[in-house]
Design an enzyme around this catalytic site. Sequence first.
Site, PDB file in Angstrom:
ATOM      1  N   GLU A  36      63.037-101.432  63.912  1.00  0.00           N
ATOM      2  CA  GLU A  36      64.656-101.920  63.127  1.00  0.00           C
ATOM      3  C   GLU A  36      65.040-103.644  62.883  1.00  0.00           C
ATOM      4  O   GLU A  36      63.874-104.260  63.819  1.00  0.00           O
ATOM      5  CB  GLU A  36      65.341-100.937  63.151  1.00  0.00           C
ATOM      6  CG  GLU A  36      65.274 -99.479  63.736  1.00  0.00           C
ATOM      7  CD  GLU A  36      64.871 -98.789  62.454  1.00  0.00           C
ATOM      8  OE1 GLU A  36      64.568-100.076  61.221  1.00  0.00           O
ATOM      9  OE2 GLU A  36      65.394 -98.194  61.918  1.00  0.00           O
TER      10      GLU A  36
ATOM     11  N   ASP B 208      65.325-100.649  54.240  1.00  0.00           N
ATOM     12  CA  ASP B 208      65.766-102.271  55.434  1.00  0.00           C
ATOM     13  C   ASP B 208      64.654-103.330  55.855  1.00  0.00           C
ATOM     14  O   ASP B 208      64.458-104.178  56.884  1.00  0.00           O
ATOM     15  CB  ASP B 208      66.309-101.579  56.546  1.00  0.00           C
ATOM     16  CG  ASP B 208      65.647-101.268  58.301  1.00  0.00           C
ATOM     17  OD1 ASP B 208      64.648-101.001  57.089  1.00  0.00           O
ATOM     18  OD2 ASP B 208      66.000-100.925  58.807  1.00  0.00           O
TER      19      ASP B 208
ATOM     20  N   ASP C  53      54.444 -94.028  65.372  1.00  0.00           N
ATOM     21  CA  ASP C  53      55.458 -94.120  65.483  1.00  0.00           C
ATOM     22  C   ASP C  53      55.774 -91.977  65.256  1.00  0.00           C
ATOM     23  O   ASP C  53      54.639 -91.497  65.278  1.00  0.00           O
ATOM     24  CB  ASP C  53      56.826 -94.515  64.602  1.00  0.00           C
ATOM     25  CG  ASP C  53      56.703 -94.546  63.555  1.00  0.00           C
ATOM     26  OD1 ASP C  53      55.507 -93.625  63.104  1.00  0.00           O
ATOM     27  OD2 ASP C  53      57.326 -95.045  62.998  1.00  0.00           O
TER      28      ASP C  53
ATOM     29  N   HIS D 120      61.918-102.215  57.748  1.00  0.00           N
ATOM     30  CA  HIS D 120      61.815-102.355  59.021  1.00  0.00           C
ATOM     31  C   HIS D 120      59.410-102.103  59.028  1.00  0.00           C
ATOM     32  O   HIS D 120      59.372-101.540  57.484  1.00  0.00           O
ATOM     33  CB  HIS D 120      61.648-101.170  59.836  1.00  0.00           C
ATOM     34  CG  HIS D 120      61.495 -99.641  58.940  1.00  0.00           C
ATOM     35  ND1 HIS D 120      62.573 -98.911  59.767  1.00  0.00           N
ATOM     36  CD2 HIS D 120      60.907 -99.348  58.563  1.00  0.00           C
ATOM     37  CE1 HIS D 120      62.561 -97.591  58.887  1.00  0.00           C
ATOM     38  NE2 HIS D 120      61.193 -97.947  58.363  1.00  0.00           N
TER      39      HIS D 120
HETATM   40  P1  PGA Z   1      59.112 -93.739  52.734  1.00  0.00           P
HETATM   41  O1  PGA Z   1      59.035 -94.648  54.698  1.00  0.00           O
HETATM   42  O2  PGA Z   1      56.918 -94.061  53.080  1.00  0.00           O
HETATM   43  O3  PGA Z   1      58.591 -92.935  53.893  1.00  0.00           O
HETATM   44  O4  PGA Z   1      59.282 -94.545  51.795  1.00  0.00           O
HETATM   45  C1  PGA Z   1      58.520 -96.145  54.783  1.00  0.00           C
HETATM   46  C2  PGA Z   1      58.853 -96.142  56.251  1.00  0.00           C
HETATM   47  O5  PGA Z   1      60.343 -96.212  56.226  1.00  0.00           O
HETATM   48  O6  PGA Z   1      58.096 -97.296  56.877  1.00  0.00           O
END
Ligand code: PGA
Length: 258
Positions: free
Chosen positions: A143, A136, A67, A138
């Site tokens: 999302e 959350d 992404d 994802h």
């Molecule tokens: P993070 O993000 O590794 O910075 O916790 C993970 C994500 O949002 O997929």
Amino acid sequence: MEIIVKDNAEQMSRVAARVVAKVLNAKPDAVLGLATGSTPLGLYKELVRMHKDEGLDFSQVTTFNLDEYVGLTKDHPQSYHYFMHENLFKHVNIPTQNVYIPSGTTDNYEAFCRWYEQEIVDSGGIDLQVLGIGGDGHIAFNEPSSSLGSRTRIKTLAKQTIDDNARFFDSAEQVPIYAITMGVGTILEARQCLVLANGRSKAAAVAAMIEGPVTSMITASALQLHPRTMAIIDRDAAGNLKMLEYYEWIQEKMVNAP
Ligand code: PGA
């Protein structure tokens, strides 16, 4: 899902790097799906070390990132282009033309998303997809309520993701609202998935991913449908797992399994 619980994030990263190295040793021209965020930083550090100290070779590797934020240029310090360059690409020998990251600045997102999906297919498909998990639940920027059949497209970020990622920006207002992201359906087509999680703040999402129902409200739970997913998590992220003892029992017994 194969679940491996390690004592801390450093051990998690080392085991994850061994999984990546195993794929590259078996298939030097493997296609890797890569993730950004704080979780895979230790993995990339270890891969860089293995490249420098042990000759781990990336010269035939192709990579596809999950992404990118919409609106951030490649040289923006919070863009995922910049992240990947700083944390992995400038330290290893992946040919520049083999690196694919969704564009946050194209003037035709629909066409770009179609092109990105086609490039994945034309490369032979992703052999190993590295994933983190959001607070959350994802995977990539899929999302809650994302279709489990979704493909690469624009997503509007959830409030929780904007708040979680505000730590990387000067303020929450500066976090982009939109992202371009591989879909859940795109991710599920990878031959193997490797999902990493560490820290207490991920414990609820990890439990929902592994033990909850498959639901678009926790897109990581779709990995339950994938035939070859390994979750490597640290003890803090494993904190809410009901069957933790069983997963550790499996790891112990697997050594002698027929
Ligand atoms: P993070 O993000 O590794 O910075 O916790 C993970 C994500 O949002 O997929």
